[in-house]
Design a protein around this motif. Structure first.
Motif, PDB file in Angstrom:
ATOM      1  N   VAL A  17      -1.774   4.159  -7.909  1.00  0.00           N
ATOM      2  CA  VAL A  17      -2.805   4.358  -6.895  1.00  0.00           C
ATOM      3  C   VAL A  17      -3.612   3.069  -6.723  1.00  0.00           C
ATOM      4  O   VAL A  17      -3.981   2.689  -5.600  1.00  0.00           O
ATOM      5  CB  VAL A  17      -3.710   5.540  -7.279  1.00  0.00           C
ATOM      6  N   GLY A  18      -3.861   2.370  -7.837  1.00  0.00           N
ATOM      7  CA  GLY A  18      -4.562   1.092  -7.758  1.00  0.00           C
ATOM      8  C   GLY A  18      -3.781   0.054  -6.971  1.00  0.00           C
ATOM      9  O   GLY A  18      -4.358  -0.712  -6.187  1.00  0.00           O
ATOM     10  N   ILE A  19      -2.472   0.000  -7.166  1.00  0.00           N
ATOM     11  CA  ILE A  19      -1.625  -0.920  -6.403  1.00  0.00           C
ATOM     12  C   ILE A  19      -1.719  -0.600  -4.909  1.00  0.00           C
ATOM     13  O   ILE A  19      -1.821  -1.496  -4.063  1.00  0.00           O
ATOM     14  CB  ILE A  19      -0.171  -0.846  -6.888  1.00  0.00           C
ATOM     15  N   GLY A  20      -1.691   0.695  -4.598  1.00  0.00           N
ATOM     16  CA  GLY A  20      -1.861   1.092  -3.208  1.00  0.00           C
ATOM     17  C   GLY A  20      -3.190   0.620  -2.647  1.00  0.00           C
ATOM     18  O   GLY A  20      -3.271   0.152  -1.510  1.00  0.00           O
ATOM     19  N   GLY A  21      -4.250   0.708  -3.469  1.00  0.00           N
ATOM     20  CA  GLY A  21      -5.560   0.244  -3.032  1.00  0.00           C
ATOM     21  C   GLY A  21      -5.591  -1.247  -2.769  1.00  0.00           C
ATOM     22  O   GLY A  21      -6.233  -1.712  -1.816  1.00  0.00           O
ATOM     23  N   VAL A  22      -4.901  -2.027  -3.581  1.00  0.00           N
ATOM     24  CA  VAL A  22      -4.843  -3.474  -3.369  1.00  0.00           C
ATOM     25  C   VAL A  22      -4.113  -3.784  -2.066  1.00  0.00           C
ATOM     26  O   VAL A  22      -4.516  -4.677  -1.299  1.00  0.00           O
ATOM     27  CB  VAL A  22      -4.156  -4.169  -4.556  1.00  0.00           C
ATOM     28  N   GLY A  23      -3.025  -3.064  -1.795  1.00  0.00           N
ATOM     29  CA  GLY A  23      -2.314  -3.272  -0.535  1.00  0.00           C
ATOM     30  C   GLY A  23      -3.198  -3.005   0.667  1.00  0.00           C
ATOM     31  O   GLY A  23      -3.227  -3.799   1.625  1.00  0.00           O
ATOM     32  N   VAL A  24      -3.954  -1.919   0.609  1.00  0.00           N
ATOM     33  CA  VAL A  24      -4.878  -1.589   1.696  1.00  0.00           C
ATOM     34  C   VAL A  24      -5.958  -2.662   1.814  1.00  0.00           C
ATOM     35  O   VAL A  24      -6.350  -3.062   2.913  1.00  0.00           O
ATOM     36  CB  VAL A  24      -5.496  -0.195   1.454  1.00  0.00           C
ATOM     37  N   ALA A  25      -6.444  -3.141   0.665  1.00  0.00           N
ATOM     38  CA  ALA A  25      -7.483  -4.172   0.665  1.00  0.00           C
ATOM     39  C   ALA A  25      -7.001  -5.455   1.324  1.00  0.00           C
ATOM     40  O   ALA A  25      -7.742  -6.105   2.069  1.00  0.00           O
ATOM     41  CB  ALA A  25      -7.921  -4.459  -0.770  1.00  0.00           C
ATOM     42  N   GLY A  67       0.817  -1.212   0.000  1.00  0.00           N
ATOM     43  CA  GLY A  67       0.000   0.000   0.000  1.00  0.00           C
ATOM     44  C   GLY A  67       0.846   1.253   0.000  1.00  0.00           C
ATOM     45  O   GLY A  67       0.561   2.217  -0.740  1.00  0.00           O
ATOM     46  N   GLY A  68       1.892   1.269   0.810  1.00  0.00           N
ATOM     47  CA  GLY A  68       2.751   2.444   0.871  1.00  0.00           C
ATOM     48  C   GLY A  68       3.522   2.680  -0.408  1.00  0.00           C
ATOM     49  O   GLY A  68       3.646   3.821  -0.863  1.00  0.00           O
ATOM     50  N   LEU A  69       4.037   1.616  -1.005  1.00  0.00           N
ATOM     51  CA  LEU A  69       4.810   1.769  -2.243  1.00  0.00           C
ATOM     52  C   LEU A  69       3.944   2.296  -3.379  1.00  0.00           C
ATOM     53  O   LEU A  69       4.389   3.133  -4.181  1.00  0.00           O
ATOM     54  CB  LEU A  69       5.435   0.431  -2.631  1.00  0.00           C
ATOM     55  N   GLY A  70       2.703   1.814  -3.475  1.00  0.00           N
ATOM     56  CA  GLY A  70       1.832   2.285  -4.540  1.00  0.00           C
ATOM     57  C   GLY A  70       1.608   3.782  -4.480  1.00  0.00           C
ATOM     58  O   GLY A  70       1.761   4.495  -5.485  1.00  0.00           O
ATOM     59  N   ILE A  71       1.264   4.291  -3.307  1.00  0.00           N
ATOM     60  CA  ILE A  71       1.006   5.726  -3.172  1.00  0.00           C
ATOM     61  C   ILE A  71       2.301   6.518  -3.297  1.00  0.00           C
ATOM     62  O   ILE A  71       2.321   7.618  -3.866  1.00  0.00           O
ATOM     63  CB  ILE A  71       0.325   6.022  -1.824  1.00  0.00           C
ATOM     64  N   ALA A  72       3.403   5.977  -2.790  1.00  0.00           N
ATOM     65  CA  ALA A  72       4.682   6.682  -2.873  1.00  0.00           C
ATOM     66  C   ALA A  72       5.124   6.901  -4.310  1.00  0.00           C
ATOM     67  O   ALA A  72       5.786   7.903  -4.621  1.00  0.00           O
ATOM     68  CB  ALA A  72       5.750   5.902  -2.103  1.00  0.00           C
ATOM     69  N   LEU A  73       4.772   5.981  -5.198  1.00  0.00           N
ATOM     70  CA  LEU A  73       5.177   6.095  -6.598  1.00  0.00           C
ATOM     71  C   LEU A  73       4.171   6.866  -7.455  1.00  0.00           C
ATOM     72  O   LEU A  73       4.459   7.177  -8.618  1.00  0.00           O
ATOM     73  CB  LEU A  73       5.367   4.695  -7.195  1.00  0.00           C
ATOM     74  N   SER A  74       3.013   7.200  -6.894  1.00  0.00           N
ATOM     75  CA  SER A  74       1.936   7.775  -7.703  1.00  0.00           C
ATOM     76  C   SER A  74       2.249   9.172  -8.231  1.00  0.00           C
ATOM     77  O   SER A  74       1.675   9.597  -9.236  1.00  0.00           O
ATOM     78  CB  SER A  74       0.641   7.825  -6.892  1.00  0.00           C
ATOM     79  N   GLY A  75       3.144   9.888  -7.568  1.00  0.00           N
ATOM     80  CA  GLY A  75       3.432  11.251  -8.006  1.00  0.00           C
ATOM     81  C   GLY A  75       4.537  11.353  -9.034  1.00  0.00           C
ATOM     82  O   GLY A  75       4.827  12.454  -9.518  1.00  0.00           O
ATOM     83  N   LEU A  76       5.156  10.212  -9.386  1.00  0.00           N
ATOM     84  CA  LEU A  76       6.273  10.244 -10.332  1.00  0.00           C
ATOM     85  C   LEU A  76       5.772  10.188 -11.766  1.00  0.00           C
ATOM     86  O   LEU A  76       4.860   9.420 -12.088  1.00  0.00           O
ATOM     87  CB  LEU A  76       7.221   9.077 -10.060  1.00  0.00           C
ATOM     88  N   GLY A  77       6.381  10.971 -12.639  1.00  0.00           N
ATOM     89  CA  GLY A  77       5.992  10.993 -14.044  1.00  0.00           C
ATOM     90  C   GLY A  77       4.723  11.792 -14.258  1.00  0.00           C
ATOM     91  O   GLY A  77       4.023  12.164 -13.310  1.00  0.00           O
ATOM     92  N   ASP A  78       4.404  12.056 -15.519  1.00  0.00           N
ATOM     93  CA  ASP A  78       3.221  12.841 -15.860  1.00  0.00           C
ATOM     94  C   ASP A  78       2.114  11.991 -16.470  1.00  0.00           C
ATOM     95  O   ASP A  78       1.091  12.521 -16.904  1.00  0.00           O
ATOM     96  CB  ASP A  78       3.600  13.953 -16.860  1.00  0.00           C
TER      97      ASP A  78
END
Length: 390
Positions: free
Chosen positions: A100-108, A80-91
């Motif tokens: 963000v979806g990966i982060g959601g799966v981690g939370v799930a 969950g943390g890695l997904g959100i941490a990477l969400s701001g990289l790139g355009d």
């Protein structure tokens, strides 16, 4: 391990996970500012996390009913943390949705098993479960502050720093899991749900009430920062303050709900909470000026009094499928509302944000009506049920 220590560590770990649920909504204004997203596009980011989480969470619940998987707690926290941490990289919008979806799966993956572990560690006590849920609420509350400090200072390129809570949370779960392993080895039957008939009809009505609650909370968490800035004329600080109030009010409501359930039965407490929330949401949408913040706090507290009570009610309605019950109620509580956020965003783009938020007033009323059809389970897992008031 002593019960209080185990619940404390689980509560802090829960906070470290739910930071990433709150962070999605907190990041939305920065995506809009740096990438010029529309309301609909911004709400699509919330949808990405919510859709995967809402689908995956019951599946993880089914898996934990078949086999206990306590190792999911540290692993899912890191994912969950890695997904959100990477969400701001790139355009790339597509990559943002993916991370963000990966982060959601981690939370799930975290919530069904953590709810089972917390119920075992709490001994079935409503107050202890309330403290466990409080950790998640505090994680939500701290998310906008964390995002403001990290991303507000250096832009979306600094989102990798947001992985720190995941590292802390995963480490804190390890001593709890070791203690649980020793406990189950010494007493193999400890923590298992009693054999009792499932009340599927009541569980379905409960789940529908949770959906209505979720629509309100996720809708507000997505758009409240924009709305408060429009209504008060304040800047980014006014929007961040509104999110903090929304999440902190939830923390108060969660602890209050556990305490009230020790005095009255859970169904009665939840009914009254939803009825009071109808007026609070109406005030939030319709009242101008600083009164908004009072209504935000009351709305949040009213929506969160039922939070941990609905989880334990679901477990008691489905005592043979505790993981599934936890996965559905926790997943729906924090996820399904995100499916409606794009509809709110589209309506706001077409009309106004205030108009788009008006339908949210009806949601707690529907939850209240559904709870009028429910009764306290005859037998609660780990403790006798409280008698219903006359």
């Amino acid at each position: 391990m002593a019960r209080n220590k185990a619940i404390t560590l689980l509560s802090i770990g829960h906070a470290c996970v739910d930071v990433y649920q709150g962070a999605v909504a907190a990041l939305v204004p920065y995506f809009v500012a740096e990438r010029a997203y529309t309301y609909a596009a911004a709400s699509g980011i919330v949808l990405a996390a919510s859709l995967l989480s809402s689908v995956a969470q019951p599946l993880f619940g089914l898996a934990t009913d078949r086999r206990a998987t306590p190792w999911l707690l540290p692993v899912s926290t890191l994912v969950g943390g890695l997904g959100i941490a990477l969400s701001g990289l790139g355009d790339s919008y597509a990559l943002t949705l993916l991370f963000v979806g990966i982060g959601g799966v981690g939370v799930a993956a975290y919530h069904p098993e953590s709810a089972r572990v917390a119920r075992v560690a709490s001994g079935g006590g409503h107050t202890a479960m309330g403290w466990f849920s409080l950790g998640g609420n505090l994680g939500f509350a701290l998310a906008p502050v964390l995002v403001a400090v990290v991303v507000g200072a250096g832009g979306l390129g600094l989102t990798p720093l947001l992985v720190v809570p995941a590292l802390v949370g995963s480490l804190l779960t390890l001593p709890v899991l070791r203690g649980l392993e020793r406990r189950t080895s010494a007493a193999p039957e400890a923590g298992k749900a009693p054999v009792a008939p499932d009340d599927v009809a009541s569980f379905v009505r409960l789940a529908l009430a949770v959906v209505c609650r979720s629509v309100v909370f996720i809708g507000l968490s997505t758009f409240i920062a924009f709305y408060v800035r429009q209504r008060t004329g304040g800047g980014a600080a006014a929007g961040t303050a509104a999110l903090v109030v929304l999440y902190l009010g939830g923390a108060v409501g969660t602890v209050l709900g556990g305490a009230l359930a020790e005095r009255w039965d859970r169904v009665t407490v939840v009914r009254r909470s939803y009825l009071l929330t109808v007026g609070a949401v109406a005030g939030l949408v319709l009242l101008p000026g600083p009164a908004l913040y009072v209504c935000i706090a009351l709305t949040s507290a009213g929506l969160y009094v039922p939070f941990s009570l609905q989880v334990t009610l679901a477990q008691d309605y489905l005592p043979s499928r505790v993981g599934t019950a936890s996965g559905i109620t926790l997943g729906l509580t924090v996820s399904v509302g995100g499916l409606f956020s794009p509809l709110i965003g589209r309506l706001a783009d077409a009309t106004s944000l205030q108009t788009a938020l008006l339908p949210l007033i009806a949601m707690p009323a529907l939850s209240w009506l559904l709870f009028l059809t429910l009764k306290e389970p005859a037998r609660a897992i780990g403790r006798p049920s409280a008698p219903a008031p006359p």
